[in-house]
Motif scaffolding. Structure first.
Motif, PDB file in Angstrom:
ATOM      1  N   GLU A  83       5.503 -17.940 -12.810  1.00 40.47           N
ATOM      2  CA  GLU A  83       4.897 -18.905 -11.890  1.00 40.47           C
ATOM      3  C   GLU A  83       3.967 -18.212 -10.898  1.00 40.47           C
ATOM      4  O   GLU A  83       2.872 -18.698 -10.614  1.00 40.47           O
ATOM      5  N   LEU A  84       4.398 -17.068 -10.385  1.00 38.57           N
ATOM      6  CA  LEU A  84       3.575 -16.314  -9.429  1.00 38.57           C
ATOM      7  C   LEU A  84       2.215 -15.982 -10.031  1.00 38.57           C
ATOM      8  O   LEU A  84       1.171 -16.213  -9.415  1.00 38.57           O
ATOM      9  N   PHE A  85       2.222 -15.439 -11.233  1.00 38.40           N
ATOM     10  CA  PHE A  85       0.953 -15.012 -11.808  1.00 38.40           C
ATOM     11  C   PHE A  85       0.097 -16.191 -12.267  1.00 38.40           C
ATOM     12  O   PHE A  85      -1.125 -16.080 -12.326  1.00 38.40           O
ATOM     13  N   SER A  86       0.721 -17.341 -12.518  1.00 38.07           N
ATOM     14  CA  SER A  86      -0.063 -18.559 -12.766  1.00 38.07           C
ATOM     15  C   SER A  86      -0.772 -18.991 -11.484  1.00 38.07           C
ATOM     16  O   SER A  86      -1.940 -19.397 -11.510  1.00 38.07           O
ATOM     17  N   ILE A  87      -0.060 -18.887 -10.346  1.00 37.11           N
ATOM     18  CA  ILE A  87      -0.653 -19.232  -9.054  1.00 37.11           C
ATOM     19  C   ILE A  87      -1.841 -18.312  -8.761  1.00 37.11           C
ATOM     20  O   ILE A  87      -2.925 -18.763  -8.373  1.00 37.11           O
ATOM     21  N   ILE A  88      -1.645 -17.013  -8.957  1.00 39.92           N
ATOM     22  CA  ILE A  88      -2.725 -16.059  -8.676  1.00 39.92           C
ATOM     23  C   ILE A  88      -3.911 -16.292  -9.599  1.00 39.92           C
ATOM     24  O   ILE A  88      -5.073 -16.214  -9.177  1.00 39.92           O
ATOM     25  N   GLU A  89      -3.623 -16.627 -10.864  1.00 41.17           N
ATOM     26  CA  GLU A  89      -4.704 -16.891 -11.814  1.00 41.17           C
ATOM     27  C   GLU A  89      -5.538 -18.088 -11.364  1.00 41.17           C
ATOM     28  O   GLU A  89      -6.769 -18.068 -11.430  1.00 41.17           O
ATOM     29  N   CYS A  90      -4.872 -19.129 -10.853  1.00 39.63           N
ATOM     30  CA  CYS A  90      -5.593 -20.293 -10.322  1.00 39.63           C
ATOM     31  C   CYS A  90      -6.423 -19.911  -9.096  1.00 39.63           C
ATOM     32  O   CYS A  90      -7.579 -20.314  -8.965  1.00 39.63           O
ATOM     33  N   ILE A 114      -8.167 -15.053  -1.165  1.00 41.61           N
ATOM     34  CA  ILE A 114      -6.699 -15.059  -1.067  1.00 41.61           C
ATOM     35  C   ILE A 114      -6.088 -14.376  -2.281  1.00 41.61           C
ATOM     36  O   ILE A 114      -5.134 -13.592  -2.158  1.00 41.61           O
ATOM     37  N   ALA A 115      -6.622 -14.655  -3.460  1.00 42.33           N
ATOM     38  CA  ALA A 115      -6.097 -14.030  -4.683  1.00 42.33           C
ATOM     39  C   ALA A 115      -6.176 -12.513  -4.593  1.00 42.33           C
ATOM     40  O   ALA A 115      -5.228 -11.805  -4.965  1.00 42.33           O
ATOM     41  N   LYS A 116      -7.301 -12.008  -4.098  1.00 46.89           N
ATOM     42  CA  LYS A 116      -7.477 -10.560  -3.976  1.00 46.89           C
ATOM     43  C   LYS A 116      -6.438  -9.965  -3.021  1.00 46.89           C
ATOM     44  O   LYS A 116      -5.838  -8.928  -3.308  1.00 46.89           O
ATOM     45  N   LEU A 161      -3.435 -11.228  -2.149  1.00 45.26           N
ATOM     46  CA  LEU A 161      -2.099 -11.293  -2.746  1.00 45.26           C
ATOM     47  C   LEU A 161      -1.922 -10.193  -3.789  1.00 45.26           C
ATOM     48  O   LEU A 161      -0.886  -9.525  -3.842  1.00 45.26           O
ATOM     49  N   ASN A 162      -2.941 -10.021  -4.617  1.00 45.84           N
ATOM     50  CA  ASN A 162      -2.871  -9.013  -5.672  1.00 45.84           C
ATOM     51  C   ASN A 162      -2.768  -7.601  -5.112  1.00 45.84           C
ATOM     52  O   ASN A 162      -1.945  -6.793  -5.569  1.00 45.84           O
ATOM     53  N   LEU A 163      -3.607  -7.291  -4.123  1.00 49.29           N
ATOM     54  CA  LEU A 163      -3.622  -5.934  -3.581  1.00 49.29           C
ATOM     55  C   LEU A 163      -2.341  -5.611  -2.820  1.00 49.29           C
ATOM     56  O   LEU A 163      -1.731  -4.559  -3.026  1.00 49.29           O
ATOM     57  N   VAL A 164      -1.925  -6.511  -1.934  1.00 43.95           N
ATOM     58  CA  VAL A 164      -0.697  -6.257  -1.165  1.00 43.95           C
ATOM     59  C   VAL A 164       0.501  -6.182  -2.105  1.00 43.95           C
ATOM     60  O   VAL A 164       1.366  -5.303  -1.970  1.00 43.95           O
ATOM     61  N   GLY A 165       0.544  -7.087  -3.089  1.00 43.56           N
ATOM     62  CA  GLY A 165       1.650  -7.071  -4.046  1.00 43.56           C
ATOM     63  C   GLY A 165       1.694  -5.801  -4.874  1.00 43.56           C
ATOM     64  O   GLY A 165       2.755  -5.194  -5.050  1.00 43.56           O
ATOM     65  N   SER A 166       0.531  -5.388  -5.383  1.00 46.71           N
ATOM     66  CA  SER A 166       0.511  -4.198  -6.235  1.00 46.71           C
ATOM     67  C   SER A 166       0.772  -2.921  -5.443  1.00 46.71           C
ATOM     68  O   SER A 166       1.466  -2.016  -5.916  1.00 46.71           O
ATOM     69  N   ILE A 167       0.253  -2.840  -4.218  1.00 54.03           N
ATOM     70  CA  ILE A 167       0.496  -1.644  -3.389  1.00 54.03           C
ATOM     71  C   ILE A 167       1.974  -1.559  -3.014  1.00 54.03           C
ATOM     72  O   ILE A 167       2.596  -0.496  -3.137  1.00 54.03           O
ATOM     73  N   SER A 168       2.554  -2.669  -2.571  1.00 49.29           N
ATOM     74  CA  SER A 168       3.977  -2.634  -2.198  1.00 49.29           C
ATOM     75  C   SER A 168       4.840  -2.302  -3.414  1.00 49.29           C
ATOM     76  O   SER A 168       5.838  -1.583  -3.296  1.00 49.29           O
ATOM     77  N   PHE A 187      -2.495  -1.352   4.957  1.00 50.51           N
ATOM     78  CA  PHE A 187      -3.390  -0.460   4.216  1.00 50.51           C
ATOM     79  C   PHE A 187      -4.444  -1.276   3.449  1.00 50.51           C
ATOM     80  O   PHE A 187      -5.613  -0.881   3.393  1.00 50.51           O
ATOM     81  N   GLU A 188      -4.026  -2.397   2.875  1.00 53.99           N
ATOM     82  CA  GLU A 188      -4.992  -3.274   2.193  1.00 53.99           C
ATOM     83  C   GLU A 188      -6.086  -3.708   3.156  1.00 53.99           C
ATOM     84  O   GLU A 188      -7.274  -3.733   2.803  1.00 53.99           O
ATOM     85  N   ASN A 189      -5.699  -4.052   4.367  1.00 57.57           N
ATOM     86  CA  ASN A 189      -6.678  -4.467   5.375  1.00 57.57           C
ATOM     87  C   ASN A 189      -7.628  -3.323   5.717  1.00 57.57           C
ATOM     88  O   ASN A 189      -8.833  -3.521   5.911  1.00 57.57           O
ATOM     89  N   CYS A 190      -7.089  -2.106   5.775  1.00 54.38           N
ATOM     90  CA  CYS A 190      -7.905  -0.941   6.134  1.00 54.38           C
ATOM     91  C   CYS A 190      -8.929  -0.590   5.061  1.00 54.38           C
ATOM     92  O   CYS A 190     -10.020  -0.108   5.379  1.00 54.38           O
ATOM     93  N   ILE A 191      -8.587  -0.803   3.794  1.00 55.66           N
ATOM     94  CA  ILE A 191      -9.487  -0.379   2.721  1.00 55.66           C
ATOM     95  C   ILE A 191     -10.374  -1.519   2.225  1.00 55.66           C
ATOM     96  O   ILE A 191     -11.189  -1.326   1.321  1.00 55.66           O
ATOM     97  N   SER A 192     -10.205  -2.702   2.832  1.00 54.96           N
ATOM     98  CA  SER A 192     -11.039  -3.844   2.448  1.00 54.96           C
ATOM     99  C   SER A 192     -12.138  -4.053   3.487  1.00 54.96           C
ATOM    100  O   SER A 192     -11.960  -3.739   4.671  1.00 54.96           O
ATOM    101  N   LEU A 193     -13.252  -4.586   3.032  1.00 60.01           N
ATOM    102  CA  LEU A 193     -14.342  -4.884   3.955  1.00 60.01           C
ATOM    103  C   LEU A 193     -13.933  -6.031   4.876  1.00 60.01           C
ATOM    104  O   LEU A 193     -13.188  -6.927   4.490  1.00 60.01           O
ATOM    105  N   SER A 194     -14.425  -5.996   6.106  1.00 57.35           N
ATOM    106  CA  SER A 194     -14.088  -7.004   7.096  1.00 57.35           C
ATOM    107  C   SER A 194     -15.369  -7.520   7.750  1.00 57.35           C
ATOM    108  O   SER A 194     -16.394  -6.844   7.760  1.00 57.35           O
ATOM    109  N   PHE A 195     -15.277  -8.744   8.303  1.00 55.61           N
ATOM    110  CA  PHE A 195     -16.399  -9.266   9.077  1.00 55.61           C
ATOM    111  C   PHE A 195     -16.668  -8.404  10.301  1.00 55.61           C
ATOM    112  O   PHE A 195     -17.777  -8.345  10.817  1.00 55.61           O
ATOM    113  N   HIS A 196     -15.614  -7.731  10.795  1.00 60.02           N
ATOM    114  CA  HIS A 196     -15.699  -7.041  12.078  1.00 60.02           C
ATOM    115  C   HIS A 196     -16.103  -5.577  11.972  1.00 60.02           C
ATOM    116  O   HIS A 196     -16.496  -4.971  12.960  1.00 60.02           O
ATOM    117  N   ARG A 197     -15.984  -4.987  10.765  1.00 57.58           N
ATOM    118  CA  ARG A 197     -16.188  -3.535  10.659  1.00 57.58           C
ATOM    119  C   ARG A 197     -16.294  -3.134   9.195  1.00 57.58           C
ATOM    120  O   ARG A 197     -15.884  -3.879   8.307  1.00 57.58           O
TER     121      ARG A 197
END
Length: 214
Positions: A36-43, A51-53, A55-62, A162-172
Motif C-alpha cells: 500500500e505504501l509504495f502504491s501511495i508513493i507511485e500515485c 511530496i513523493a521525493k 517520502l522516498n528520500l527520508v524513507g530510504s535514508i532512514s 539530512f534530506e533537507n540539507c542535500i535538497s534544494l530550497s527556496f531559501h538557499r
C-alpha cells in the motif's frame, strides 16, 4: 543385583514456543502495508512529485541507517516513509517560499501528530510512535521538547534533516557535506540516544549518500 539409574536428558537449547500462525498473519499484514505504501508513493510521483521525493528520500535514508545499526523492526522501515505523509494536508506550508511565522510553524509541527494518528489507525502502533517523535532532539530542542524517545525516531529525524540539507530550497542552495553533517549530527554529540560508535557509522553512511546525490 544393582538397580540401574534412570537418566533423563534435558534439552537445554529449546527455543521459546512460537505462534507460527500469528507470525504468518503479521507477515501478511506488513506485506499489505508495504504494498500500500509504495502504491501511495507511485500515485504521488504523478500528482505531487515534491511530496513523493521527500517520502522516498527520508524513507530510504532512514532504512539505510537502520540497516547499518542492525534494526530489523519492519514497522521502523514503514515509519521512515510514512512520517511525512501528512504534509499533504499542509503543502502550502511545507513548500512555502518564505520562512514560516510562529503561527504557521505551530501548524506545521502537527504533521508528526497527523502521520502518527494515520499509522495508529492502520494498527501500526510502533510505527505510529516512531513517526510521532521523529522531530525530537536529545537536547530537548525538538518540536515538543522531549528528551526520551525511541532510537528509531532519532534515525528518522537524522534522515529528515539530512534530506533537507542535500535538497534544494527556496531559501538557499543545498549545503556542503561538512555543513550537512554538522547540522544533522551535532545535536547527537551528548550520546543520550546514540553512542559515539553509532554516530560514526551513521556519519560514514551519510557521506556515501551525499556523494551519491551529486
Amino acid at each position: 543385583m544393582t538397580k540401574e539409574k534412570t537418566t533423563i536428558e534435558v534439552e537445554t537449547n529449546l527455543e521459546p514456543m512460537r505462534d507460527i500462525e500469528a507470525e504468518n498473519q503479521y507477515a501478511l499484514f506488513m506485506q499489505r502495508n508495504n504494498d500500500e505504501l509504495f502504491s501511495i508513493i507511485e500515485c504521488l510521483e504523478y500528482f505531487n512529485p515534491s511530496i513523493a521525493k521527500k517520502l522516498n528520500l527520508v524513507g530510504s535514508i532512514s532504512a539505510r541507517l537502520g540497516g547499518i545499526l542492525g534494526i530489523i523492526d519492519a514497522e521502523f522501515y514503514l515509519a521512515g516513509y510514512y512520517a511525512n505523509l501528512s504534509l499533504l494536508s499542509m503543502q502550502d506550508l511545507a513548500f512555502k517560499a518564505e520562512f514560516l511565522n510562529d503561527k504557521e510553524f505551530e501548524t506545521y509541527k502537527r504533521h508528526t501528530i497527523l502521520s502518527s494518528e494515520f499509522l495508529k489507525h492502520k494498527g501500526l502502533l510502533k510505527a505510529s510512535n516512531y513517526a510521532l517523535n521523529h522531530h525530537e532532539k536529545p537536547d530537548a530542542s525538538g518540536y515538543f521538547s522531549k528528551q526520551s524517545y525511541p532510537m528509531e525516531s532519532a534515525l528518522i529525524n537524522i534522515a529528515d534533516v539530512f534530506e533537507n540539507c542535500i535538497s534544494l530550497s527556496f531559501h538557499r542552495p543545498k549545503y556542503t557535506l561538512d555543513e550537512a553533517l554538522e547540522k544533522t549530527l551535532s545535536v547527537y554529540s551528548n550520546e543520550l540516544i546514540l553512542n559515539k560508535s553509532q554516530i560514526l557509522e551513521i556519519e560514514q553512511e551519510l557521506v556515501k549518500i551525499y556523494d551519491e546525490a551529486k
